[in-house]
Design a protein around this motif. Structure first.
Motif, short mmCIF file in Angstrom:
data_model
loop_
_atom_site.label_atom_id
_atom_site.label_comp_id
_atom_site.label_asym_id
_atom_site.label_seq_id
_atom_site.Cartn_x
_atom_site.Cartn_y
_atom_site.Cartn_z
N LYS A 1 -1.77 3.12 13.03
CA LYS A 1 -2.44 3.55 11.79
C LYS A 1 -1.44 3.70 10.65
N SER B 1 -8.01 4.94 8.28
CA SER B 1 -8.69 3.72 7.82
C SER B 1 -7.69 2.64 7.41
N ILE B 2 -6.42 3.01 7.32
CA ILE B 2 -5.37 2.03 6.97
C ILE B 2 -4.73 1.57 8.28
N VAL C 1 1.88 4.81 0.23
CA VAL C 1 1.55 6.18 0.65
C VAL C 1 2.85 6.99 0.57
N SER D 1 -5.31 11.58 12.56
CA SER D 1 -4.88 10.53 11.61
C SER D 1 -4.32 9.32 12.36
N THR E 1 0.89 -1.16 0.00
CA THR E 1 0.00 0.00 0.00
C THR E 1 0.92 1.21 0.00
N ASP F 1 -9.24 10.86 8.24
CA ASP F 1 -10.07 9.64 8.26
C ASP F 1 -9.54 8.61 7.26
N TRP F 2 -9.15 9.12 6.11
CA TRP F 2 -8.58 8.22 5.10
C TRP F 2 -7.36 7.51 5.68
N TYR F 3 -6.45 8.28 6.31
CA TYR F 3 -5.22 7.68 6.84
C TYR F 3 -5.54 6.68 7.94
N GLU G 1 -5.53 13.99 1.72
CA GLU G 1 -6.61 12.99 1.71
C GLU G 1 -7.46 13.01 2.98
N GLY G 2 -6.94 13.59 4.03
CA GLY G 2 -7.71 13.69 5.28
C GLY G 2 -7.33 12.62 6.30
N HIS H 1 0.35 13.74 2.40
CA HIS H 1 -0.74 12.83 2.02
C HIS H 1 -1.91 12.96 2.99
#
Ligand SMILES: Cc1cc2nc3c(=O)[nH]c(=O)nc-3n(C[C@H](O)[C@H](O)[C@H](O)COP(=O)(O)O)c2cc1C
Ligand code: SF4
Ligand code: FES
Length: 545
Positions: A351, A344-345, A120, A164, A118, A340-342, A337-338, A333
């Protein structure tokens, strides 16, 4: 420079780029295998075929699968050529223009090495020319800095990083948002941001790769950090052993200044931010934050007691934010992207992604970026392809401060808590795989030799303890140690851990303790034989490290 102008630069760059791009990795790993010659031959072949209007040869950063380098990738398409020799360059260009086939093998783009990745931090690595700010801007570079400056307050930036869940990638895993909030609330006009690119762990090259492959990403992260905490001056500390990273950083700083993205009034805002590079001499202890600060100030790189932490009183006694290269490479990043996006990984406690340097007795080696929570088995067996002949015996994570995890614990998830529970640590990202022929005592001996050489000597437990532990391990490997020596080794390990001043001494015994915990029989089998105690010399065992 404003947002419209930034986007015009991006558009102009996209229009400039050839419809076919031949990416040639020119980072240190591939460079060591003649990739600069490959690059030059690719350019010459394009000239020869007179196809420069359609095909552009681009010098890019690390693509990750360094063990198969030099790598050359043709975009668009799925051609990824491995182990490219300078003589293969002509046939690669011929194949690209539809005349014949390339004289080198292709890697399957769905190779297991790429499974689970993934990207980033490494999103642009291997895809853009690290020496071109326009290429960075064309993939959205510096938009996050603009967003932070014009659409967010410093407090909102700190809150975004906190939400994040990002934790420091330099080894300690300290919550990044919390550290930023501490520096931000400190009084004073003069504050600093330091990017820690010392990377002294043997076998680790994650940060070097990020700096070489995408220097603007780190600069952008530093500038956002400066805005958030109220600092107008940043330093990047890089070791002299990383000349390519230094060269690319110097170039990147000049380019960013030219575009008004660094220096006074960044993006025509009231925010000033300048960055200077400081080159370290390559001492492991200088990666420790207080030693690093001493080194930047021109002093000897000796750690000092904390508190006060650098966040309160750091460089030149001013509040200082110090973050690792990879930590800072996540920032742009997250802002784009915010949070919440970060968040979520990865997992609840860890995180995002982590970059690892996968090395040792393993089939596929190189750099990987994986979501936190993936298991060691997925990394080592699936992505790494296991050991070439035989089976995995253990995996070492965390470098000289970490520990060896035995094969029966390969299902351990890679997150901060789980790795600590099994007696190791995330560290900065070194991951060394060992096969059945590896002597775990020799591994402990190797790391102790490293720490013995790297101790700054300031405090007694570390200065003399590492020497004593190294001596006991040597004695054991020679077949001359007794049960009492083994007991002393254990007691000394705990004493050094508990009483040393800085993280180097506090963690130096970890490789000994973790190998003792999981492989005790390897220690006891080396203990002195009764014949030796009766006055006869024991058969010395060879020391191979
Ligand atoms: C002996 C020693 C060496 C270290 N080396 C590094 C290093 O090379 N890079 C790094 O980022 N952190 C290193 N650290 C951790 C730093 O002291 C500091 O915690 C880190 O740079 C903070 O950044 P982060 O919060 O982004 O992780 C080291 C710590 C110790 C004790
Ligand atoms: S623990 Fe070791 S490296 Fe750290 S200050 Fe003491 S002697 Fe120096
Ligand atoms: S250095 Fe070329 S792929 Fe990593």
């Amino acid at each position: 420079m404003d947002l419209t102008e930034l986007r015009e630069v991006a558009q102009a760059e996209k229009e400039r780029q050839g419809s076919i791009r031949v990416h040639c990795c020119t980072s240190t790993g591939c460079r060591a295998a003649s990739s600069m010659e490959v690059f030059r031959n690719l350019e010459a072949a394009v000239e020869e075929h007179q196809c420069g209007d359609r095909i552009e040869v681009v010098s890019v950063g690390c693509m990750g699968f360094c063990g198969q380098g030099p790598l050359v990738q043709v975009e668009p398409g799925e051609q990824l050529y491995e182990e490219v020799e300078p003589d293969d360059a002509g046939s690669i260009i011929s194949a690209t223009v539809g005349k014949g086939t390339a004289s080198t093998t292709q890697l399957d783009p769905h190779h297991p090495f790429f499974a689970y990745q993934t990207r980033v931090v490494r999103q642009n690595s291997g895809n853009i020319d690290p020496e071109s700010i326009e290429e960075y801007i064309a993939v959205g570079g510096y938009e996050s800095l603009y967003k932070a400056l014009y659409e967010m307050t410093p407090e909102a930036v700190v809150a975004e990083i906190s939400n994040s869940g990002l934790r420091g990638r330099g080894g300690g895993g300290y919550p990044t948002g919390l550290k930023w909030a501490t520096v931000a609330k400190m009084p004073g006009d003069q504050k600093y941001v330091i990017c820690n690119g010392d990377e002294g762990d043997p076998g680790a090259f994650m940060d070097r790769s990020v700096l070489e492959s995408d220097p603007h990403l780190v600069l952008e992260g530093m500038a956002i950090a400066g805005y958030a905490v109220g600092a107008n001056h940043g330093y990047i500390y890089v070791r002299a052993e990383y000349p390519l990273a230094i060269k690319r950083l110097q170039k990147a700083i000049q380019q960013a200044k030219k575009y008004g993205l660094m220096g006074s009034q960044v993006f025509d805002s009231p925010f000033d931010f300048r960055v200077d590079i400081r080159i370290g001499a390559g001492a492991f202890v200088c990666g420790e934050e207080t030693a690093l600060i001493q080194s930047i100030e021109g002093g000897r790189g000796n750690p000092v007691p904390r508190p006060p932490y650098p966040a309160e009183k750091g460089l030149y006694n001013s509040p200082t934010l110090i973050n690792n290269v990879e930590t800072l490479a996540n920032i742009a990043h997250i802002i784009r992207e915010g949070a919440d996006w970060y968040a979520s990984i990865g997992t609840e406690d860890s995180k995002g992604t982590k970059v690892f340097a996968l090395t040792g007795n393993i089939r596929n080696n190189g750099l990987i970026e994986v979501p936190m929570g993936i298991t060691l088995r997925q990394i080592v067996e699936d992505m790494g392809g296991g050991v070439p002949d035989g089976e995995v015996k253990a995996v070492q994570t965390g470098g000289p401060s970490g520990g060896c995890i035995p094969k029966q614990l390969l299902d351990t998830p890679v997150d901060y808590k789980s790795l600590r529970e099994v007696g190791s640590m995330m560290g900065s990202g070194g991951m060394v795989v060992m096969d059945q022929d590896t002597s775990m005592v020799e591994i402990a001996h190797f790391y102790m030799e490293f720490c013995r050489g790297e101790t700054c000597g300031k405090c007694v437990p570390c200065r003399t303890g590492t020497v004593q532990l190294y001596g006991l391990l040597t004695k054991l490997l020679k077949g001359q140690a007794t049960e009492a020596d083994l007991e002393q080794m254990k007691a000394l390990s705990y004493m050094v851990k508990d009483t040393s001043l800085c993280g180097l001494g506090q963690t130096a015994p970890n490789p000994v303790l973790s190998t003792l915990r999981y492989f005790p029989e390897e220690y006891t089998s080396l203990l002195v034989k009764p014949a030796y105690l009766n006055g006869k010399t024991a058969e010395p065992k060879p020391v191979s490290v």
